[in-house]
Write an enzyme that holds these catalytic residues in place. Structure first.
Site, PDB file in Angstrom:
ATOM      1  NE  ARG A  58      -2.766   0.508   3.444  1.00 30.28           N
ATOM      2  CZ  ARG A  58      -2.136   1.096   4.492  1.00 30.28           C
ATOM      3  NH1 ARG A  58      -1.711   2.326   4.398  1.00 30.28           N
ATOM      4  NH2 ARG A  58      -1.962   0.430   5.608  1.00 30.28           N
ATOM      5  CE1 TYR A 111     -16.087   8.979 -16.105  1.00 27.33           C
ATOM      6  CE2 TYR A 111     -15.827   9.229 -13.745  1.00 27.33           C
ATOM      7  CZ  TYR A 111     -16.084   8.435 -14.840  1.00 27.33           C
ATOM      8  OH  TYR A 111     -16.331   7.103 -14.666  1.00 27.33           O
ATOM      9  CG  ASP A 183      -9.818  14.089 -15.924  1.00 23.92           C
ATOM     10  OD1 ASP A 183      -9.066  13.396 -16.625  1.00 23.92           O
ATOM     11  OD2 ASP A 183     -10.904  13.669 -15.475  1.00 23.92           O
ATOM     12  CE  LYS A 208     -12.554   5.545 -18.451  1.00 23.55           C
ATOM     13  NZ  LYS A 208     -12.882   6.829 -17.885  1.00 23.55           N
TER      14      LYS A 208
HETATM   15  C1  LIG Z   1     -13.251   7.378 -16.699  1.00 22.26           C
HETATM   16  C2  LIG Z   1     -12.873   8.744 -16.313  1.00 22.26           C
HETATM   17  C3  LIG Z   1     -12.609   9.082 -14.980  1.00 22.26           C
HETATM   18  C4  LIG Z   1     -12.753   8.079 -13.851  1.00 22.26           C
HETATM   19  O1  LIG Z   1     -11.926   6.986 -14.009  1.00 22.26           O
HETATM   20  P1  LIG Z   1     -12.234   5.494 -13.446  1.00 22.26           P
HETATM   21  O2  LIG Z   1     -10.996   4.772 -13.787  1.00 22.26           O
HETATM   22  O3  LIG Z   1     -13.463   5.002 -14.130  1.00 22.26           O
HETATM   23  O4  LIG Z   1     -12.475   5.637 -11.978  1.00 22.26           O
HETATM   24  C5  LIG Z   1     -12.232  10.379 -14.710  1.00 22.26           C
HETATM   25  N1  LIG Z   1     -12.142  11.314 -15.687  1.00 22.26           N
HETATM   26  C6  LIG Z   1     -12.395  11.029 -16.971  1.00 22.26           C
HETATM   27  C7  LIG Z   1     -12.288  12.082 -18.000  1.00 22.26           C
HETATM   28  C8  LIG Z   1     -12.775   9.739 -17.328  1.00 22.26           C
HETATM   29  O5  LIG Z   1     -13.043   9.466 -18.606  1.00 22.26           O
END
Ligand SMILES: *Cc1c(COP(=O)(O)O)cnc(C)c1O
Length: 393
Positions: A58, A111, A183, A208
């Site tokens: 962790r 998101y 982000d 992603k």
């Molecule tokens: C999918 C996504 C998230 C969250 O990610 P997870 O891995 O599903 O928790 C945050 N920001 C964007 C732009 C995303 O596409």
């Protein structure tokens, strides 16, 4: 050879290597929860920071650290913190940098869960938020309050594809003693590097494009400077939202082909966007690579390519969108994005369903909006699938 001085693609292939007595070509998976100390003194030194030895997964793990170093190099940051999901990255950032009584200004079309956790949960802890259209820097300026601590942007925004000027936001934030968080999930480090444009923190859902193969949920936060990095890492350790070593290995495998996957997907996306823009049943389309995109110029300036995400609406609205989505055979009707496979979804009823009705209207998440993540299949097959679906509309 110093990997941090190598080019982007060399970092993708070799940036995750670690010292290994067997000289394995891939990074070994240290699938262990704990690490033994040589003796009691060594154990104490690991805990008080005098020795850099591993203690407990962790807190840190060689496989995970290899990925963290690689992403920090790709985003040109001081250090990376790998976490169990993109949302774990979002919440680690929120909880590290916001206290009771603080305020955050954020892009309205972000998101969905990153907004709903703020509006529905963190408000209970006295954290205030304002969601605005960050494409207009004057609107951002006017939203700042004396207790604003964080400017949080997503660009291109999810799912409107609005583009926010990162450098302008960084300047405004720093003039006001505020940190800028970006982000960068839609772009990946291949298309956009917010830290180079002045941001303090960048994060990704590695679920992603970074992993790219729809088989891992994970996230990463990269800080430009050491003191913010240390605070974020301590929060992650306390929250216990660390990544798993096996997943780190899978992400490193996916990451090796990031450039070629994105190049191929965005070539496809540009052609799909051109096809949709001309289609008589399409009411509107937003793709950064089209001249019709309202922030096409900023996109050209701050992104190295236009990416694989397209938003569009049909003249028949949501009913027509449903017919299209129900009649595709190649594209999967599924959330997520940036992978090798083409995905389609309806944000108003799916990813952004929890954002209030007024919030959605203000953010431009209209009922007719369809979000398409273009994959790396053959272009002809993707277009034939859309053509067939649109014929049923
Ligand atoms: C999918 C996504 C998230 C969250 O990610 P997870 O891995 O599903 O928790 C945050 N920001 C964007 C732009 C995303 O596409």
């Amino acid at each position: 050879m110093n990997i941090t001085e190598c080019g982007f693609n060399t970092k993708l292939i070799h940036g995750g290597e670690i010292e290994d007595q067997f000289k394995s070509a891939t990074t070994p998976i240290y699938q262990t929860s704990t690490f033994a100390f040589d003796n009691a003194d060594e154990g104490a030194k690991c805990f008080n920071g005098e020795s850099a030895g591993y203690i407990y997964t962790r807190i840190g793990n060689p496989t995970i650290n290899a990925l963290e170093k690689q992403l920090a190099a790709l985003e040109n940051g001081y250090g990376g913190i790998a976490v169990s999901s993109g949302m774990a990255a979002v919440n680690t950032v929120y909880l590290t940098l916001l206290s009771s009584g603080d305020h955050i200004v954020s892009t309205d079309a972000i998101y969905g869960p990153a907004r709903s956790i703020m509006e529905n949960q963190l408000i209970r802890f006295g954290i205030q938020s304002t969601y605005i259209n960050t494409t207009n820097i004057d609107v951002v300026k006017n939203a700042l309050k004396p207790n604003t601590k964080l400017l949080y942007i997503e660009t291109p925004a999810n799912p409107t594809m609005d583009i926010t000027d990162i450098a302008a936001c960084a300047k405004l934030a720093h003039e006001n003693g505020i940190l800028l968080v970006v982000d960068n999930t839609f772009c990946s480090p291949y298309l956009q590097n917010p830290l180079n444009l002045g941001a303090d923190i960048v994060f990704h859902s590695m679920t992603k494009s970074i992993n790219g193969h729809a088989d891992v949920v994970a996230g990463i936060i990269i800080a430009k400077e050491k003191n913010i990095y240390t605070k974020l890492r301590n929060m992650m350790i306390g929250l216990g939202c660390n990544m798993d070593p096996h997943q780190a290995y899978l992400v490193m495998r996916g990451l090796k082909t990031l450039s070629i996957r994105i190049e191929r997907a965005q070539q496809n996306a540009q052609q799909v966007a051109a096809y949709l823009e001309e289609h008589p049943k399409v009411a509107w389309i937003k793709y950064p690579g089209l001249k019709s995109h309202p922030q096409h110029d900023i996109a050209e300036h701050q992104m190295k390519g236009s990416g694989s995400m397209i938003s569009f609406g049909l003249k028949g609205g949501f009913e027509a969108a449903k017919v299209l989505m129900n009649n595709l055979h190649l594209a999967l009707l599924a959330v997520s994005l940036g992978g090798v496979e083409t995905l389609i979804q309806h944000p108003a009823s799916m990813t952004h369903a929890k954002v209030s009705k007024e919030g959605k209207i203000k953010a431009g998440i209209t009922d007719d909006l369809i979000r398409l993540s273009v994959g790396i299949e053959d272009l002809n097959d993707i277009i034939a699938d859309l053509e067939n679906g649109l014929r049923q509309v």
